[in-house]
Design a protein around this motif. Structure first.
Motif, PDB file in Angstrom:
ATOM      1  N   SER A 225      -7.544  -2.844  21.190  1.00 43.68           N
ATOM      2  CA  SER A 225      -7.341  -3.878  22.217  1.00 43.68           C
ATOM      3  C   SER A 225      -7.261  -5.279  21.611  1.00 43.68           C
ATOM      4  N   ASP A 226      -7.962  -5.493  20.476  1.00 42.95           N
ATOM      5  CA  ASP A 226      -7.865  -6.795  19.796  1.00 42.95           C
ATOM      6  C   ASP A 226      -6.446  -7.059  19.296  1.00 42.95           C
ATOM      7  N   ILE A 227      -5.728  -5.992  18.906  1.00 43.33           N
ATOM      8  CA  ILE A 227      -4.341  -6.138  18.452  1.00 43.33           C
ATOM      9  C   ILE A 227      -3.456  -6.530  19.630  1.00 43.33           C
ATOM     10  N   LEU A 228      -3.624  -5.842  20.761  1.00 45.79           N
ATOM     11  CA  LEU A 228      -2.861  -6.183  21.967  1.00 45.79           C
ATOM     12  C   LEU A 228      -3.083  -7.636  22.378  1.00 45.79           C
ATOM     13  N   GLU A 229      -4.341  -8.076  22.264  1.00 47.55           N
ATOM     14  CA  GLU A 229      -4.682  -9.439  22.681  1.00 47.55           C
ATOM     15  C   GLU A 229      -4.341 -10.481  21.623  1.00 47.55           C
ATOM     16  N   GLY A 230      -3.948 -10.010  20.434  1.00 42.64           N
ATOM     17  CA  GLY A 230      -3.566 -10.949  19.372  1.00 42.64           C
ATOM     18  C   GLY A 230      -4.735 -11.671  18.742  1.00 42.64           C
ATOM     19  N   LYS A 231      -5.916 -11.034  18.735  1.00 39.30           N
ATOM     20  CA  LYS A 231      -7.103 -11.695  18.182  1.00 39.30           C
ATOM     21  C   LYS A 231      -7.019 -11.817  16.664  1.00 39.30           C
ATOM     22  N   LYS A 232      -7.338 -13.014  16.177  1.00 41.41           N
ATOM     23  CA  LYS A 232      -7.316 -13.248  14.732  1.00 41.41           C
ATOM     24  C   LYS A 232      -8.702 -12.963  14.174  1.00 41.41           C
ATOM     25  N   THR A 233      -8.987 -11.686  13.978  1.00 47.58           N
ATOM     26  CA  THR A 233     -10.283 -11.288  13.428  1.00 47.58           C
ATOM     27  C   THR A 233     -10.261 -11.485  11.913  1.00 47.58           C
ATOM     28  N   ILE A 234     -11.419 -11.314  11.288  1.00 44.15           N
ATOM     29  CA  ILE A 234     -11.504 -11.428   9.829  1.00 44.15           C
ATOM     30  C   ILE A 234     -10.577 -10.416   9.148  1.00 44.15           C
ATOM     31  N   ILE A 235     -10.381  -9.258   9.793  1.00 49.74           N
ATOM     32  CA  ILE A 235      -9.514  -8.219   9.234  1.00 49.74           C
ATOM     33  C   ILE A 235      -8.062  -8.701   9.225  1.00 49.74           C
ATOM     34  N   VAL A 236      -7.628  -9.256  10.340  1.00 50.09           N
ATOM     35  CA  VAL A 236      -6.251  -9.750  10.456  1.00 50.09           C
ATOM     36  C   VAL A 236      -6.021 -10.938   9.524  1.00 50.09           C
ATOM     37  N   ILE A 237      -6.974 -11.845   9.463  1.00 40.75           N
ATOM     38  CA  ILE A 237      -6.837 -13.029   8.597  1.00 40.75           C
ATOM     39  C   ILE A 237      -6.684 -12.604   7.138  1.00 40.75           C
ATOM     40  N   HIS A 238      -7.531 -11.670   6.703  1.00 42.16           N
ATOM     41  CA  HIS A 238      -7.435 -11.180   5.324  1.00 42.16           C
ATOM     42  C   HIS A 238      -6.071 -10.523   5.077  1.00 42.16           C
ATOM     43  N   ALA A 239      -5.600  -9.742   6.047  1.00 38.71           N
ATOM     44  CA  ALA A 239      -4.316  -9.056   5.895  1.00 38.71           C
ATOM     45  C   ALA A 239      -3.170 -10.061   5.774  1.00 38.71           C
ATOM     46  N   ILE A 240      -3.161 -11.068   6.629  1.00 43.35           N
ATOM     47  CA  ILE A 240      -2.089 -12.069   6.608  1.00 43.35           C
ATOM     48  C   ILE A 240      -2.080 -12.819   5.272  1.00 43.35           C
ATOM     49  N   GLU A 241      -3.263 -13.029   4.714  1.00 41.62           N
ATOM     50  CA  GLU A 241      -3.354 -13.755   3.439  1.00 41.62           C
ATOM     51  C   GLU A 241      -2.987 -12.878   2.238  1.00 41.62           C
ATOM     52  N   ASN A 242      -2.953 -11.539   2.410  1.00 39.90           N
ATOM     53  CA  ASN A 242      -2.799 -10.658   1.251  1.00 39.90           C
ATOM     54  C   ASN A 242      -1.670  -9.633   1.334  1.00 39.90           C
ATOM     55  N   LEU A 243      -1.117  -9.394   2.514  1.00 44.18           N
ATOM     56  CA  LEU A 243      -0.060  -8.384   2.652  1.00 44.18           C
ATOM     57  C   LEU A 243       1.258  -8.858   2.041  1.00 44.18           C
ATOM     58  N   PRO A 244       2.087  -7.917   1.567  1.00 46.05           N
ATOM     59  CA  PRO A 244       3.454  -8.293   1.200  1.00 46.05           C
ATOM     60  C   PRO A 244       4.223  -8.728   2.446  1.00 46.05           C
ATOM     61  N   ASN A 245       5.280  -9.511   2.271  1.00 47.20           N
ATOM     62  CA  ASN A 245       5.973 -10.136   3.401  1.00 47.20           C
ATOM     63  C   ASN A 245       6.466  -9.150   4.454  1.00 47.20           C
ATOM     64  N   ASP A 246       6.999  -7.987   4.036  1.00 49.09           N
ATOM     65  CA  ASP A 246       7.545  -7.053   5.028  1.00 49.09           C
ATOM     66  C   ASP A 246       6.454  -6.508   5.947  1.00 49.09           C
ATOM     67  N   LYS A 247       5.301  -6.170   5.366  1.00 49.20           N
ATOM     68  CA  LYS A 247       4.192  -5.658   6.190  1.00 49.20           C
ATOM     69  C   LYS A 247       3.583  -6.764   7.046  1.00 49.20           C
ATOM     70  N   LYS A 248       3.515  -7.951   6.487  1.00 46.66           N
ATOM     71  CA  LYS A 248       2.988  -9.102   7.241  1.00 46.66           C
ATOM     72  C   LYS A 248       3.856  -9.361   8.475  1.00 46.66           C
ATOM     73  N   GLU A 249       5.177  -9.354   8.278  1.00 45.47           N
ATOM     74  CA  GLU A 249       6.101  -9.593   9.396  1.00 45.47           C
ATOM     75  C   GLU A 249       5.967  -8.510  10.461  1.00 45.47           C
TER      76      GLU A 249
END
Length: 317
Positions: A225-249
């Motif tokens: 449900s956090d994904i549906l709501e677009g919540k920027k949790t610590i998990i999402v923040i870490h992913a955005i800072e570390n994922l390759p561009n295609d997965k990030k997009e």
């Protein structure tokens, strides 16, 4: 279950003393209060008190003040977030309507300070009052930060600052209250504060993890449900800072998309898998540090606080 049922029973009895009237307003205030919460906050107060004292009767009123505040925040959170369900039950505003739900929350807030007025020692009462009022301010600040993050991506540091207020403040406060009531030394209080800050952080991070990999029946809401709501949790923040561009997009395409399918949510969770492991390591380290902070206390008396630190990152809801 790591919690002592005899202590939990005394906490519930104390809570009932403050909401025993049988009116629509009081029933609304009790709707969530007795819907199966873990009572971890008052329990922490009592365990902290037991580090130095044996008879818990003196600490029960200030201990339940934090639980009353916590439930007040939950009622108002559910209204702000338009949530229909909590702990597997319809939310207060769904059952009683928004105006009554707001008043029910306000009643719990007022009852928390009524509980503080029942502390027999006026010096302790003043200290506890300062701790609780400070925690209430921090919860409001943290909630505001969280809402502002809906429109921007916080840094990891900003996120940790937010959860230390929104969630952590009501974990730190009961431990500080227990320390005040037990007349702990300044050195002991500092150790307990450091313990509390760490378990407060892990409490929120574990919630973030459970939203992604928990069981829907036990967490009381749909997984992801956090994904549906677009919540920027610590998990999402870490992913955005570390994922390759295609997965990030791809993650950003799914994040906050209210129409995302179950398959897309599952895909997002797979993309986040490395970041989930990253935050699990953070929690493990913080838990070990928290238990280290307790080493200045008697080994037998600190055992239950050590168990709570472990419980927080092992819990399934």
């Amino acid at each position: 279950m790591v919690f002592d049922r005899a202590i939990l029973s005394k906490i519930d009895s104390e809570l009932e003393n403050y909401v025993e009237k049988d009116t629509n307003l009081y029933n609304a205030s009790k709707h969530l209060l007795f819907a199966g919460g873990k009572r971890i906050r008052p329990y922490l107060s009592v365990l902290t008190y037991l580090l130095k004292r044996d008879d818990i009767s003196e600490v029960l009123a200030p201990a339940i003040s934090v639980e009353l505040i916590h439930n007040y925040t939950l009622i108002h959170d559910d209204i702000m977030d338009n949530d229909d369900e909590r702990r597997g039950k319809p939310t207060v505003h769904i059952v009683y309507g928004e105006p009554t739900a707001i008043l029910a929350g306000d009643l719990l807030y007022a009852k928390a300070f009524e509980a503080l007025s029942n502390i027999g020692d006026s010096k302790k009462a003043l200290e506890v009052l300062k701790v609780l009022s400070k925690a209430c301010v921090e919860v409001c600040e943290g909630q505001t930060d969280d809402m502002e993050f809906e429109n921007e991506f916080p840094t990891l540091e900003e996120y940790l600052s937010m959860i230390s207020k929104k969630t952590g403040a009501l974990i730190v406060a009961p431990i500080e209250i227990g320390a005040i009531m037990a007349e702990c030394s300044s050195e002991e209080r500092e150790a307990l504060y450091n313990y509390a800050k760490r378990i407060g952080m892990t409490f929120q991070i574990q919630d973030d993890v459970l939203d992604l990999i928990g069981d829907q029946k036990t967490i009381g809401k749909p997984v992801g449900s956090d994904i549906l709501e677009g919540k920027k949790t610590i998990i999402v923040i870490h992913a955005i800072e570390n994922l390759p561009n295609d997965k990030k997009e791809r993650l950003l395409q799914i994040l906050g998309n209210k129409n995302a399918s179950k398959e897309e949510i599952a895909e997002a969770i797979v993309i986040l898998s490395d970041s989930i492991e990253y935050v699990k390591d953070i929690m493990k380290n913080a838990t070990n540090e928290a238990k280290e902070c307790l080493k200045i206390f008697d080994s037998e008396r600190r055992k239950n606080l050590e168990k709570v630190a472990d419980f927080i990152i092992e819990r399934i809801h």
